[in-house]
Enzyme design. Structure first.
Site, PDB file in Angstrom:
ATOM      1  N   ASP A 129      18.622-167.030  19.442  1.00 10.77           N
ATOM      2  CA  ASP A 129      20.028-167.393  19.339  1.00 10.77           C
ATOM      3  C   ASP A 129      20.894-166.179  19.004  1.00 10.77           C
ATOM      4  O   ASP A 129      20.472-165.304  18.222  1.00 10.77           O
ATOM      5  CB  ASP A 129      20.177-168.457  18.230  1.00 10.77           C
ATOM      6  CG  ASP A 129      21.594-168.993  18.141  1.00 10.77           C
ATOM      7  OD1 ASP A 129      22.035-169.571  19.161  1.00 10.77           O
ATOM      8  OD2 ASP A 129      22.237-168.822  17.098  1.00 10.77           O
TER       9      ASP A 129
ATOM     10  N   GLU B 244      19.999-165.108  23.921  1.00 13.32           N
ATOM     11  CA  GLU B 244      21.339-165.576  24.287  1.00 13.32           C
ATOM     12  C   GLU B 244      22.341-164.472  23.986  1.00 13.32           C
ATOM     13  O   GLU B 244      22.722-164.266  22.834  1.00 13.32           O
ATOM     14  CB  GLU B 244      21.690-166.846  23.490  1.00 13.32           C
ATOM     15  CG  GLU B 244      23.048-167.396  23.838  1.00 13.32           C
ATOM     16  CD  GLU B 244      23.699-168.149  22.676  1.00 13.32           C
ATOM     17  OE1 GLU B 244      24.503-169.046  22.944  1.00 13.32           O
ATOM     18  OE2 GLU B 244      23.405-167.831  21.500  1.00 13.32           O
TER      19      GLU B 244
ATOM     20  N   TRP C 146      25.798-163.792  24.908  1.00 14.28           N
ATOM     21  CA  TRP C 146      26.923-164.462  25.569  1.00 14.28           C
ATOM     22  C   TRP C 146      28.219-163.860  25.096  1.00 14.28           C
ATOM     23  O   TRP C 146      28.598-163.998  23.948  1.00 14.28           O
ATOM     24  CB  TRP C 146      26.867-165.976  25.253  1.00 14.28           C
ATOM     25  CG  TRP C 146      27.961-166.801  25.876  1.00 14.28           C
ATOM     26  CD1 TRP C 146      28.804-166.434  26.881  1.00 14.28           C
ATOM     27  CD2 TRP C 146      28.311-168.133  25.533  1.00 14.28           C
ATOM     28  NE1 TRP C 146      29.650-167.446  27.204  1.00 14.28           N
ATOM     29  CE2 TRP C 146      29.385-168.506  26.404  1.00 14.28           C
ATOM     30  CE3 TRP C 146      27.837-169.064  24.606  1.00 14.28           C
ATOM     31  CZ2 TRP C 146      29.987-169.782  26.341  1.00 14.28           C
ATOM     32  CZ3 TRP C 146      28.434-170.315  24.554  1.00 14.28           C
ATOM     33  CH2 TRP C 146      29.500-170.667  25.417  1.00 14.28           C
TER      34      TRP C 146
ATOM     35  N   GLY D  83      21.092-159.746  40.057  1.00 11.43           N
ATOM     36  CA  GLY D  83      21.174-158.729  41.097  1.00 11.43           C
ATOM     37  C   GLY D  83      20.669-157.383  40.637  1.00 11.43           C
ATOM     38  O   GLY D  83      20.305-156.532  41.438  1.00 11.43           O
ATOM     39  N   TRP D  84      20.676-157.178  39.322  1.00  9.58           N
ATOM     40  CA  TRP D  84      20.263-155.883  38.786  1.00  9.58           C
ATOM     41  C   TRP D  84      18.853-155.888  38.210  1.00  9.58           C
ATOM     42  O   TRP D  84      18.101-154.956  38.378  1.00  9.58           O
ATOM     43  CB  TRP D  84      21.249-155.446  37.691  1.00  9.58           C
ATOM     44  CG  TRP D  84      22.461-154.752  38.234  1.00  9.58           C
ATOM     45  CD1 TRP D  84      22.739-154.507  39.558  1.00  9.58           C
ATOM     46  CD2 TRP D  84      23.544-154.219  37.484  1.00  9.58           C
ATOM     47  NE1 TRP D  84      23.926-153.863  39.678  1.00  9.58           N
ATOM     48  CE2 TRP D  84      24.450-153.658  38.420  1.00  9.58           C
ATOM     49  CE3 TRP D  84      23.864-154.159  36.124  1.00  9.58           C
ATOM     50  CZ2 TRP D  84      25.636-153.044  38.027  1.00  9.58           C
ATOM     51  CZ3 TRP D  84      25.037-153.550  35.724  1.00  9.58           C
ATOM     52  CH2 TRP D  84      25.921-152.991  36.676  1.00  9.58           C
ATOM     53  N   TRP D  85      18.562-156.900  37.457  1.00  7.90           N
ATOM     54  CA  TRP D  85      17.249-156.923  36.810  1.00  7.90           C
ATOM     55  C   TRP D  85      16.706-158.349  36.907  1.00  7.90           C
ATOM     56  O   TRP D  85      16.637-159.075  35.905  1.00  7.90           O
ATOM     57  CB  TRP D  85      17.365-156.467  35.354  1.00  7.90           C
ATOM     58  CG  TRP D  85      16.068-155.995  34.770  1.00  7.90           C
ATOM     59  CD1 TRP D  85      14.819-156.193  35.268  1.00  7.90           C
ATOM     60  CD2 TRP D  85      15.887-155.251  33.559  1.00  7.90           C
ATOM     61  NE1 TRP D  85      13.874-155.620  34.476  1.00  7.90           N
ATOM     62  CE2 TRP D  85      14.496-155.025  33.411  1.00  7.90           C
ATOM     63  CE3 TRP D  85      16.760-154.750  32.581  1.00  7.90           C
ATOM     64  CZ2 TRP D  85      13.964-154.323  32.327  1.00  7.90           C
ATOM     65  CZ3 TRP D  85      16.224-154.052  31.508  1.00  7.90           C
ATOM     66  CH2 TRP D  85      14.837-153.827  31.374  1.00  7.90           C
TER      67      TRP D  85
ATOM     68  N   ASP E 253      25.827-175.691  24.599  1.00 11.90           N
ATOM     69  CA  ASP E 253      27.139-175.222  24.164  1.00 11.90           C
ATOM     70  C   ASP E 253      28.173-175.372  25.275  1.00 11.90           C
ATOM     71  O   ASP E 253      29.273-175.854  25.054  1.00 11.90           O
ATOM     72  CB  ASP E 253      27.080-173.743  23.777  1.00 11.90           C
ATOM     73  CG  ASP E 253      26.386-173.521  22.451  1.00 11.90           C
ATOM     74  OD1 ASP E 253      26.516-174.391  21.567  1.00 11.90           O
ATOM     75  OD2 ASP E 253      25.708-172.485  22.297  1.00 11.90           O
TER      76      ASP E 253
ATOM     77  N   GLN F  19      29.942-180.682  23.848  1.00 16.16           N
ATOM     78  CA  GLN F  19      30.859-179.638  23.394  1.00 16.16           C
ATOM     79  C   GLN F  19      31.768-179.183  24.523  1.00 16.16           C
ATOM     80  O   GLN F  19      32.986-179.109  24.375  1.00 16.16           O
ATOM     81  CB  GLN F  19      30.086-178.417  22.866  1.00 16.16           C
ATOM     82  CG  GLN F  19      29.213-178.702  21.662  1.00 16.16           C
ATOM     83  CD  GLN F  19      28.774-177.406  21.027  1.00 16.16           C
ATOM     84  OE1 GLN F  19      29.485-176.868  20.177  1.00 16.16           O
ATOM     85  NE2 GLN F  19      27.614-176.907  21.419  1.00 16.16           N
TER      86      GLN F  19
ATOM     87  N   LYS G  94      21.910-172.254  51.843  1.00 17.80           N
ATOM     88  CA  LYS G  94      23.354-172.048  51.949  1.00 17.80           C
ATOM     89  C   LYS G  94      24.039-172.975  50.959  1.00 17.80           C
ATOM     90  O   LYS G  94      23.572-174.105  50.719  1.00 17.80           O
ATOM     91  CB  LYS G  94      23.840-172.314  53.368  1.00 17.80           C
ATOM     92  CG  LYS G  94      24.119-173.773  53.651  1.00 17.80           C
ATOM     93  CD  LYS G  94      25.448-174.048  54.293  1.00 17.80           C
ATOM     94  CE  LYS G  94      25.835-175.503  53.994  1.00 17.80           C
ATOM     95  NZ  LYS G  94      27.002-175.977  54.676  1.00 17.80           N
TER      96      LYS G  94
END
Lengths: 535, 877
Positions: free
Chosen positions: B655, B680, B682, B749-751, B763, B768, B846
């Protein structure tokens, strides 16, 4: 008047005679060796004559190799042709119940026979034979091979593979994998908890995890079934049985997973003590040692598979945890588990085949990277507690000696000079180290080349054959397209031929004795592979 | 006389006593004529013969007639040769001869001489030893050196081997003479005979021959000259073969002195000789004739009967053809025909007239009542159909020829490489020749093996998991699990309300597992100030609003039982205190981890911590823990290990990891060694004037930085992707799903291996709703994350909603196609109203209302799933 004719399988003219390709050697069984060791100067066979009435006829068979009188060969000379030469059959020579590439195998066998090889090595997979369900064995393809080998007049060294192969893909038996789906703790696990599905964890050897049976019981049933299915071959065509001991059949933990890319420095490897049962054993052991906290997991500061040993502090050359009391505690435990596992399997094989005239082999890996460091990380993670300060192969050799088994050492084609400098690797030093331990305990050594191959490999193999690192047989791995390819096979022919024609400049070779001329030796040698029966 | 053959007995390297016994039971009677036939042997016996690599399956290369060593068949000179094949046949013939044993006194009257002779040709070797008076065992000893005939070689320390010599060059007779002094203590001479050419050895009644030199011994059964008989010896050894000298008188002398008596004895000896023969079959056709003529000829001496039939199909079912039959043909049990071959000058032959339409000609040869010749265990099979086809299809013929030419090329290559080896040694020409022919043979066999192996060697694709291990900078680790994980968030914001969530979830365990999930994330387990669990207090108190510690253990066990890995939700950033400090600030902890205010970061004025400055962002509702303190880290590690051990958690959902440095997370993960871990991280995406920026690289960079700080030991929720999906779907801006480099614009796209993609959690959604996914578009979101790389996470609310079956279908499609966290995504369309991509060339997807169909290519796409504004295809090839 009766005359019994005993003839060898090769009905055709014996090509060995003319060629001088034949390798002659000394091959005594366990039983005989014991006899000899007690009474070194006289061969003591039981007397059938005086026991005639009992109806028991005991036949002892001796094979001869040294043409030189004992007294003369007391100098430490060694002929290359004492080493019996085998070639390994393709790993996937049998799939399902059938022989793959039958024609190629049969042509190959004939070629090898003509070359004068002693025999071939046949990998028999648990996942092929006992594929479907427990106790249901399908030996048919392998029996075909055994018959082909017998017909070709070759010997057979079978390897009982209780592990999986990734290339070609030969997994463990389906029913075992099914069990593993719900009980992943039957497999070794690494620190991330990732199971290794290439063989069962040694921690479950004696736990009834396979449908109420322990893996040891399952292995034993397998061996017994093998023995009865191949009874017509064991002792005659089949002269050796190699017991699979772990990943790739080797006595080790799966500390390196996957294949190292060539040209990259191999990592330290990872300890594999994280399956539930291993952790449990560790915990018990730690508590017994009065150090319960040491039993909560493996070393926290060991690097991961592909990380360099220096990536963390466990293997640090000076002051690394491996040298601490904790390190000693863990490594002793970790390695002793492995040796106990090897002991269990080899004594199982020894007892199952005790009344068979076969040699039992077990394979020990050559974990040679990082041998130049003080801590030998690759060996430690693989389960060999062998460091700059501790001779670790003594216990291994002792275990083999205890079970009267011979040892197979792979990597005989690896030479120091072709190793990546950064990996501080030394196959030659390690091999010599293991060789010394084995010789000390009278464990005979059979060699193998590494599957990846090595530059100047054949040269290095020959070098090893001349040393004490190799004194029983050599198994060349393996037959296949590459083996018979025009760029390889002629080299192999030359290699085999050279074994019978010692290089004159090599001082380590015996000089020809007495009146034997070169031609004579060609003639007599082929004869030497014929075993005399006396009773 | 019983002659016994034991295959391979001699090559048994060690016959210990019980073995020997057993093997002797395997003796099987030798048929009077043992026949074998295999193509390669022929090479050895007649190298000039032209024949192709025969194939046991009955397919033969077609070889145009060329000069062979078979008799030319003039009668057919006008006909086309459609087929010709020479089968080598190896027979074992028995040759009988005599073994002669003679004991006599040498001329000087001092020494005695044992002469052992053999009338058969061969390279005979006497393998022998002695035993001494008083020896109790049956072992041999090496004879004293003065007994060694010239040319003897020692065999270890118990025997020697002496080659037989011919008294004169032209003789077939061989002998060995052993001189010895009768006054020695030698009790007996033991020997066996070996033929070096065949590897055979000859024994006497299954034991070694034994010549007793003292005659008071009991008869042990294998003693030659058991009766102590003596005979007069002819002086000329040359005469021996023709002589049968038996002891005229036998006196059962029981003298106990060592008086030696000469004797002479003969023993029959049977040697098996391999004889190379051949069977030649040629098919010819006369112009304008409806039938073909099969010509069969062999050089096997004596009467040879062809037991034959024809077949009309590949099953090779024998049937009897229509007349005409060759002369001397009889019908055998309505199944086959038997034709006696007509003798020719050096063999016998027959002509068979056959209907052209037949498929094959089958036969075996019968030599006498018990001896049959077959082809490597099968019937000889002559394909008549291929003979037919040759006529019309010269193409196939040239193909065969080129195949052969190729093999020849390989042989030449090998030959070139080994040539020169022979010149090294000055060997006799004969030996050289033999070597040459065997080398030749080896090369041919190797070339054959090579060509088959090469054509059938499969290429093994490198396994993904192996590739993982080889990645230098990334561990395979808790960052990815197996790489094939699919995560289920097993709770929502309301789950604590019932007070028995663990029990409720347990009911659903098998259902969740059956949907195809591999990992489940459970709510925070600790005692908490807030009922949802994110305000932990006593970390070791696992009785929470979700249930008791025992219920938790029970749940974890059930989840494990259905094959799910279990993640514990651990809150490491902050912890609620038990007590107030002297200022009335809540920053003193109780319970097992009774830390004081040193455990609280020093830069949050609300909680007056005495610890160091926070290594991350602060969460202001509770004291933030100072992870730079060793005792804190040690305690947390211990706690995590305890959770692993006690509860059985396999990994963690971490968390609010924005609150402290990722490096500490690495420590925690290294120590607790989870199977899988996800953090997390965020924070807000970038917006300009209320509109989300297209480029969210800065946002994803912060997440990637955090993952990097953990050394890749943990993955992170791909908040970036969620945010971009929001905009793309809500505003019909599907072009947002492509970054400037043509890749997905989120962390994925990167990792990709560390990106845990999701569209909703407790959340953002649930009750919430802090950042709810666009309503009604959830399935487009799932179609995206469940087909794309990364590790997708599905929110509990969605699997208990009407989306459940669609999600289940997507999961099973993902599993079926083995899409994993590192799968390769190729974006083929990112436009205003449609986004399309293919993944690992196995799956096409698609999303959006716009039109897209995957191109008809080699993959042959078939529609697998379809829903509101999304479609998924699978490659069917």
């Amino acid at each position: 008047m009766e005359v019994s004719v005993i003839r060898s399988c090769s009905q055709a003219t014996n090509p060995k005679t003319e060629l001088g390709f034949s390798d002659s050697r000394f091959s005594f069984g366990k039983f005989n060796e014991k006899l000899f060791s007690r009474k070194p100067n006289s061969v003591s066979f039981e007397s059938p004559l005086r026991r005639g009435k009992s109806g028991l006829r005991i036949t002892a068979q001796a094979a001869q190799s040294d043409r030189l009188p004992k007294s003369k060969s007391s100098t430490k000379s060694k002929t290359l042709n004492r080493i019996r030469l085998f070639a390994g059959l393709p790993l996937d020579v049998v799939s399902g119940g059938t022989v793959n590439q039958f024609r190629a195998i049969s042509a190959g066998l004939k070629a090898l026979k003509l070359l004068g090889l002693e025999g071939v090595e046949l990998p028999i997979w648990w996942g092929v034979v006992e594929h479907e369900s427990m106790g249901k064995y399908n030996w048919s393809g392998y029996l075909t091979i055994a018959e082909m080998v017998r017909k070709a007049g070759l010997k057979l060294n079978v390897t009982l593979c209780f592990h999986a192969s990734s290339q070609p893909k030969i997994p463990l038996p389906e029913w075992v994998l099914d069990i593993g789906k719900t009980k992943s703790n039957i497999f070794f696990k690494d620190r991330a908890g990732k199971p290794y599905r290439g063989c069962l964890s040694l921690a479950v050897d004696e736990l009834a995890v396979l449908n109420g049976k322990t893996p040891m019981e399952v292995y034993q049933d397998f061996c017994e079934s093998f023995k009865s299915a191949f009874s017509a071959f064991i002792g005659s065509t089949i002269t050796g049985i190699t017991m699979g001991l772990g990943p790739d059949g080797e006595l080790r933990y799966p500390s390196h997973r996957g294949f190292a890319k060539s040209g990259t420095v191999p990592g330290a490897g990872e300890f594999q003590c994280y399956d539930k049962n291993m952790l449990h054993l560790l915990k018990q052991h730690a508590e017994a040692c009065g150090k319960p906290k040491w039993g909560l997991g493996g070393p926290h500061n060991a690097p991961a598979y592909s990380e360099l040993p220096t990536a963390n502090t466990f293997f640090k050359d000076h002051g690394g945890s491996w040298e601490s009391p904790y390190g000693d505690f863990f490594l002793s435990w970790y390695s002793s588990q492995l040796i106990a596992h090897g002991d269990r399997l080899l004594s199982l094989a020894s007892s199952v085949f005790s009344d068979s005239a076969v040699n039992i082999f077990g394979k020990v890996p050559l974990m040679h990277s990082w041998h130049g460091t003080r801590s030998h990380p690759s060996e430690l993670t693989a389960g060999f507690y062998n460091t700059a300060t501790r001779k670790g192969y003594k216990e291994v050799a002792e275990m083999f000696a205890r079970n009267s088994c011979k040892i197979i050492l792979p990597g005989m084609d690896q030479s120091d000079k072709y190793q990546l400098k950064e990996s501080l690797s030394s196959p030659e030093l390690l091999l010599a180290e293991i060789g010394t331990a084995c010789n000390k305990h009278g464990v005979r050594i059979s060699g193998q080349n590494s599957t990846v191959g090595a530059p100047d490999g054949l040269k290095q193999i020959k070098k090893n054959m001349l040393s004490e690192n190799l004194n029983d047989s050599f198994i060349f791995q393996r037959i296949g397209a590459q083996f018979f390819a025009p760029e390889h096979f002629p080299l192999f022919i030359e290699f085999v031929r050279k074994l019978n024609q010692p290089e004159p400049h090599s001082g380590n070779l015996p000089t020809k004795e007495g009146t034997t001329t070169a031609t004579d030796s060609v003639h007599t040698r082929s004869n030497l592979s014929i075993h005399m029966q006396s009773a | 006389m019983a002659t016994l053959a034991v295959g391979s007995l001699l090559q048994n390297p060690r016959l210990s006593s019980p073995r020997g016994q057993k093997l002797l039971l395997n003796l099987k009677p030798l048929r009077s004529l043992d026949l074998d036939c295999s193509p390669h042997r022929k090479l050895l016996c007649s190298r000039g013969a032209c024949f192709s690599n025969s194939n046991p399956c009955g397919k033969f290369y077609i070889v145009k007639a060329s000069s062979t060593d078979t008799a030319p068949i003039d009668t057919f000179s006008s006909a086309d040769i459609l087929y010709e094949q020479t089968f080598p046949v190896n027979r074992i013939e028995k040759v009988e001869g005599k073994l002669l044993i003679r004991l006599d006194q040498s001329k000087d009257q001092l020494n005695w001489r044992l002469t052992i002779g053999c009338s058969l040709s061969g390279k005979w070797i006497l393998h022998w030893g002695v035993s001494y008076v008083g020896d109790t065992g049956s072992e041999w000893d090496q004879p004293p050196q003065d007994m060694w005939p010239h040319g003897s070689i020692p065999i270890k320390d118990y025997a020697i081997e002496t080659p037989f010599k011919k008294p004169s060059k032209d003789d077939t007779f061989h002998e060995v003479k052993i001189d010895f002094n009768p006054s020695s203590a030698i009790e007996a001479i033991h020997f066996i005979l070996k033929d070096e050419e065949t590897g055979a050895s000859y024994q006497h009644k299954g034991r070694d021959f034994r010549v007793s030199l003292v005659n008071y011994l009991e008869d042990d059964g294998n003693m030659i000259h058991a009766k102590s008989s003596f005979g007069k010896w002819p002086d000329a050894v040359e005469q021996l073969p023709n002589m049968v000298l038996k002891a005229e008188a036998s006196c059962d002398s029981k003298n106990e002195n060592r008086r030696l008596e000469g004797f002479y004895e003969e023993q029959p000896i049977v040697k098996e000789v391999s004889v190379g023969n051949m069977v030649n079959v040629a098919i010819r056709k006369f112009p304008d004739a409806a039938n073909i003529v099969l010509h069969l000829e062999t050089d096997i001496p004596g009467d040879v009967v062809v037991h034959w039939g024809v077949c009309r199909d590949d099953a090779k079912t024998w049937e009897i053809p229509a007349v005409p039959y060759p002369p001397e043909t009889t019908v055998f049990r309505n199944k086959a025909l038997r034709t006696l071959l007509q003798p020719t000058g050096n063999g016998s032959r027959a002509l068979f007239t056959l209907d052209e339409k037949l498929d094959g000609f089958l036969f075996v040869l019968k030599l006498d009542a018990n001896s049959w010749v077959n082809f490597q265990g099968n019937d000889f099979y002559i394909p008549l159909s291929s003979a037919r086809s040759v006529k019309g299809q010269s193409d196939s013929e040239s193909e065969e020829t080129s195949g052969k030419a190729h093999t020849d090329g390989i042989i030449n290559e090998i030959r070139n490489l080994v040539s020169g080896l022979n010149s090294e040694k000055s060997l006799q020409t004969k030996v050289k020749e033999a070597k040459e022919s065997i080398l030749n043979e080896i090369e041919k066999l190797a070339a054959e093996a090579y060509s088959i192996f090469r054509s059938s060697t499969p290429s093994y694709p490198e396994e993904d998991s192996d590739a993982d291990d080889a990645e230098p900078t990334i561990n395979i680790s808790s960052g990815t699990g197996s790489g094939f994980e699919i995560l289920c968030q097993g709770f929502n914001w309301e789950s604590n309300k019932s007070g028995r969530w663990y029990m409720e979830l347990k009911e659903k365990a098998s259902e969740i597992s059956s949907l195809g999930f591999t990992v489940i994330w459970l709510p925070p387990p600790t005692e908490s100030v807030s009922s949802e669990g994110y305000m932990p207090k006593d970390l070791y108190n696992l009785n929470s609003r979700y249930g008791t510690i025992d219920e938790l253990k029970d749940l974890v066990k059930s989840l494990h039982g259905v094959g799910l890995k279990v993640l514990g939700d651990v809150v490491l950033n902050h912890r609620c205190a038990h007590y107030q400090n002297q200022n009335g600030v809540w920053n003193i902890f109780g319970g097992r981890l009774n830390w004081d205010d040193r455990a609280v970061v020093g830069d949050d004025p609300h909680f007056q911590g005495r610890g160091n400055k926070s290594s991350g962002d602060n969460f202001h509702a509770a004291p933030n823990i100072d992870h730079s303190q060793d005792f804190v880290r040690k305690d947390l590690i211990e706690w995590l290990c305890w959770l692993r051990e006690e509860i059985g958690y396999d990994g963690w959902r971490l968390d609010f990891v924005r609150g402290f440095w990722g490096g500490y997370v690495k420590d925690y993960l290294d120590a607790s060694e989870p199977y899988f871990a996800v953090g997390e991280y965020w924070d807000s995406l970038s917006y300009t004037y209320g509109e989300m920026d297209h480029n969210q690289d800065a946002h994803r960079q912060r997440i990637v930085d955090w993952i990097n700080a953990t050394n890749g030991t943990a993955g992170a929720f791909d908040v970036t992707s969620k945010g971009i999906l929001h905009s793309a779907l809500e505003r019909r801006e599907y072009w947002r799903l492509l970054d400037q480099k043509g890749k997905p614009p989120g962390v994925v796209g990167w990792w990709p291996s560390r990106a845990v993609t999701f569209i909703e959690n407790h959340d953002t959604g649930s009750t919430q709703g802090h950042w709810r996914f666009p309503g009604g578009k959830e399935m487009q979101g799932y179609a995206y994350i469940l087909t794309h790389p990364g590790t997708p996470a599905v929110f509990y609310d969605h699997i208990v909603s009407h989306h459940r079956s669609e999600i289940g279908a997507l999961i099973s499609l993902r599993n079926r196609n083995k899409i994993h966290c590192r799968s390769i995504v190729e974006i083929v369309k990112a436009e205003r109203d449609v986004y399309a991509a293919t993944i690992d060339d196995r799956v096409a997807v698609k999303i959006g209302p716009g039109y897209y169909e995957p191109p008809s290519g080699p993959q042959r796409w078939s529609l697998a799933l379809e829903g509101y504004d999304y479609k998924v295809w699978e490659a069917s090839s």
